[in-house]
Design a protein around this motif. Sequence first.
Motif, mmCIF file in Angstrom:
data_model
loop_
_atom_site.group_PDB
_atom_site.id
_atom_site.type_symbol
_atom_site.label_atom_id
_atom_site.label_comp_id
_atom_site.label_asym_id
_atom_site.label_seq_id
_atom_site.Cartn_x
_atom_site.Cartn_y
_atom_site.Cartn_z
ATOM 1 N N UNK A 488 4.450 -9.979 22.977
ATOM 2 C CA UNK A 488 5.595 -9.357 23.593
ATOM 3 C C UNK A 488 5.478 -7.856 23.271
ATOM 4 N N UNK A 489 5.927 -6.983 24.257
ATOM 5 C CA UNK A 489 5.748 -5.474 23.907
ATOM 6 C C UNK A 489 7.010 -5.131 22.843
ATOM 7 N N UNK A 497 1.563 1.431 22.535
ATOM 8 C CA UNK A 497 2.070 0.096 23.011
ATOM 9 C C UNK A 497 1.695 -0.932 21.773
ATOM 10 N N UNK A 498 2.669 -1.699 21.114
ATOM 11 C CA UNK A 498 2.329 -2.515 20.062
ATOM 12 C C UNK A 498 2.967 -3.836 20.600
ATOM 13 N N UNK A 679 9.529 -3.965 11.953
ATOM 14 C CA UNK A 679 9.514 -3.153 10.812
ATOM 15 C C UNK A 679 8.015 -2.094 10.656
ATOM 16 N N UNK A 680 7.076 -2.969 10.903
ATOM 17 C CA UNK A 680 5.605 -2.491 10.908
ATOM 18 C C UNK A 680 5.337 -1.407 12.148
ATOM 19 N N UNK A 681 6.100 -2.038 13.111
ATOM 20 C CA UNK A 681 5.952 -1.001 14.356
ATOM 21 C C UNK A 681 6.777 0.270 14.196
ATOM 22 N N UNK A 682 7.870 0.189 13.581
ATOM 23 C CA UNK A 682 8.669 1.346 13.127
ATOM 24 C C UNK A 682 7.806 2.455 12.572
ATOM 25 N N UNK A 683 7.295 1.795 11.346
ATOM 26 C CA UNK A 683 6.369 2.625 10.419
ATOM 27 C C UNK A 683 5.288 3.402 11.360
#
Length: 918
Positions: A488-489, A497-498, A679-683
């Motif tokens: 999921x994106x 895009x993560x 949280x990783x995506x936010x970083x």
Amino acid sequence: MTTPPDKDRYHFLTLENGLKVMIYHQPQQAASYVSMAIRGGHFYDPQDCQGLSHLLEHMLFMGSVHLPNPNQVNEYIENHGGSMNAWTGAEYANFHFNCRSEALPSVLPAFADMLSSPLLAPDSIEREINTIESEFQFKLKDDLRRLYQIHKETCNPDHPFSKFSVGNADIFNRFETTALKAKLKAFHQHHYCASNMGLCIVSPAPPEAIKELVSHSFSTLPAGQPVSAEWPALYTAKQTGVQINIVPLQAAKRMIVTFALPGLHNEYKTKPLDYLSHLLGDEGEGSLLAVLKRKNWVMNLIAGSGIEGDDFKDFNLSFQLTPLGLENRDAIIAHLFAYLELIKSSLNESWRYQEKAKLNRLANEFDDNPKLLNAACDYAQALLFFNYDAIPQLKCLSDKFNPQKVEYALRFFNVENMRVKVIDQALPTNRTSEYYHAKYSVSSLSDDSRNEYFKHETDDALTLPPPNPYLGEDYSLIDVESKYLTPQLLTPDQNKKIWFAQDEQFVTPKGDIFISFDVPGFTDEIRSVAAKRVWLAAINDYLQAKYYRAEIAGLHYRVYGHQAGFSVNTRGFSQNQMKLCQQILETILKFTPPKDSFSRLQHSQLQSLHNSLMNKPTNRLFSRLSVLSQRNTHAPLALFNAVQELSYEEMVEIKDNAFSSYFLEGLVFGNWRSEEAKEFTHSLNTLFSESNESAIPRAVAQLPVGAPSYHEVICEHDDAAIVLYLQAPSSSLIDTAMCMILEQMLAAPFFNVLRSEKQLGYVVGTGYVPHNQHPGFAFYIQSPSFGPEYLLSEVRSFIKRQFDEINFYRAYWPTIQKNLLKQLEEKDLSQSMKAQRLWLALGNGDNTFSRNAQLAQQIHSLTFNEIKQYADAAANREKFGELILYAPGKFEGLSGDFTHIADITEFKQKTPYFDKGN
């Protein structure tokens, strides 16, 4: 001794004829893996016919009582979803295959027939002599083979290791074919008998059923007599304490320090050599490698490799040297002995050994990608040396420290027991090796060198590894959330895009993170690509010591370039992995390489590029095919010149400017909760706020249909080679399916006709070769006997004949269809393989992850008449773009009126390109 967690899966039996058998039950696997080891390697070759065991290995594929045609056993196994191969080593030969498990009752008897009842037909003997001669010629410019021959010539001539293991036409043609057949038959009868053979089967099938199948297949194998396996010492007193200078073909600067040992690798209860390799091969801060790199002497170090037999072992330390390191090689050995003294002084510190044991246990317990065919080969050979009780322990490590065993092993790490190989193109030599004509010399280690080894006091920077901070305690599993069973994106931004997904298929506390950067500033011109290459080398050089402890604790990383930029991949245990990945990404963004390391890194890249120019002709041709087919891929020679002209200041400037604009895409897959992924995506959003580009298209050159283009590649090799590449008209499902089908249909007959029957060369084959998902397939030959014009005419004749007679394959279509469907529908074998598949799908724009299923449906629905229509159009040159690449070697090149690609840059500027979605 540690008890292996899967001890109950090992089953042993000995047939009445003496055949030793091990069954390793693997209930989760879909395939079976089979290996037979034979105590009949090249050590047993007759003195007057060296290479006979290798020739016999070839002959066993050339027909047996029940499968009499050459390579018929290969085709039989391939038709049951598998493949087969063999090798001839020092003391042992090995034949091995895999197949669908349900096919094992059909395939195992054929395997037994092959091993026990070879026909040894005279015409096949003559053909296989030519094949081995082609193999010999193929390896004439292989530096590893040349080094191996020098090794043989500098050991005890009374030891069978000194024999020439390959064989060639000069040796075999000394005998009449009937006499050679008699020698082959005698060797087979003496060695290929139950008392000299060990069989291992790794399978999900019930062990009792396999025991019955083995008994049925192999009970008629003659018992025979065990052969003697006693040899003199590998080295005489004059062959240790020596330096061997070797001139390579490639631009290599290496030093291999070898300590001659008895068979200590067979100490399976304590494995002292594994422990010493662990410490000597350490790459962390304070390690031997780290200190030597800081002195700008060494670029790489590998510890522990080396030839081995039942009762001998070479322990190698292989140093890749800088020019400065070549001048200071005595000082490097001095540092090695200083580090050995550190190890000796630490033998009362048992925690290191116990930590190593814990690392091994974790690796074994959570190994999600076991190499089962390799394991089958190892176990089959072990059956001929160890008793049954020992075999389950071979892959374990004792958690009870035994310093006496390590101390005993260290006694052999001394100057008198040492051989030093120095490898460089400018060394003085006075000998030429037999067969491979490599220049070398041998001399005793000088008194000055011996004194130098122990003159230096221990370098204060040298330290043994501290406790591993990445060795976790919590390897628990998360609760899977149904929403994230497919990627999921997590980001709404089109320039970043993560994707995130969890895994419910594999019960393991692991995961993979992929982060890819498309960077115009690293692709817009060749000097930018050169700068990226050296900068990535600097990044990896910096990370090597910093995160080596993470590597050995099961947290792995890669930082590597690709045609549109570069990528970071971390994998392994999920605990601490996001932290590791973020630290690596921060380093990439902020790190500027120190100027004093630039020349070493630049030299390393130049050496790598130069050596790629020395690759085998077929390798060079396929590499050039990628260069011509892909817009943003460059030839090694062009890159070599760009790297050579690059300055430190230019590299830093290009790197800094490149990060002003890029596109980022990533996948987080595995044992993480969605909150952790968010949280990783936010970083990442915070760290990479400059991501404001679109993805760079992976453009593919559009070759003209029916009008072939030709391109010559000059190679430093006498063999000629050609690659004929057929490019599909589009990347649609139907064109992709047809390329896969036609390649599968033609693979076996192409090999049989042009290699086995016509003996055109040793390297002969076909391959499905897509570029950036655009399908195509290739035919290739490398030949020591024929020039490119003859090879091309033979390939063209073969293709035309097969396409004209495509109806011949109608009977084979159901089997080919079944095998292709099996490949496309095959389940992932590990969590890491699943992650790779999902990541590849994202890279190809397949956000539904269904392309393989769609391809399978396409292949399932095809009729043979549709395939025939497609092949007819191909025969009329109405379908495929064509590109012929060739290397003339010692022969004349191609002549005639044709479109010749002389300038790669001009070709790329003028050629049309397929749109990505085509």
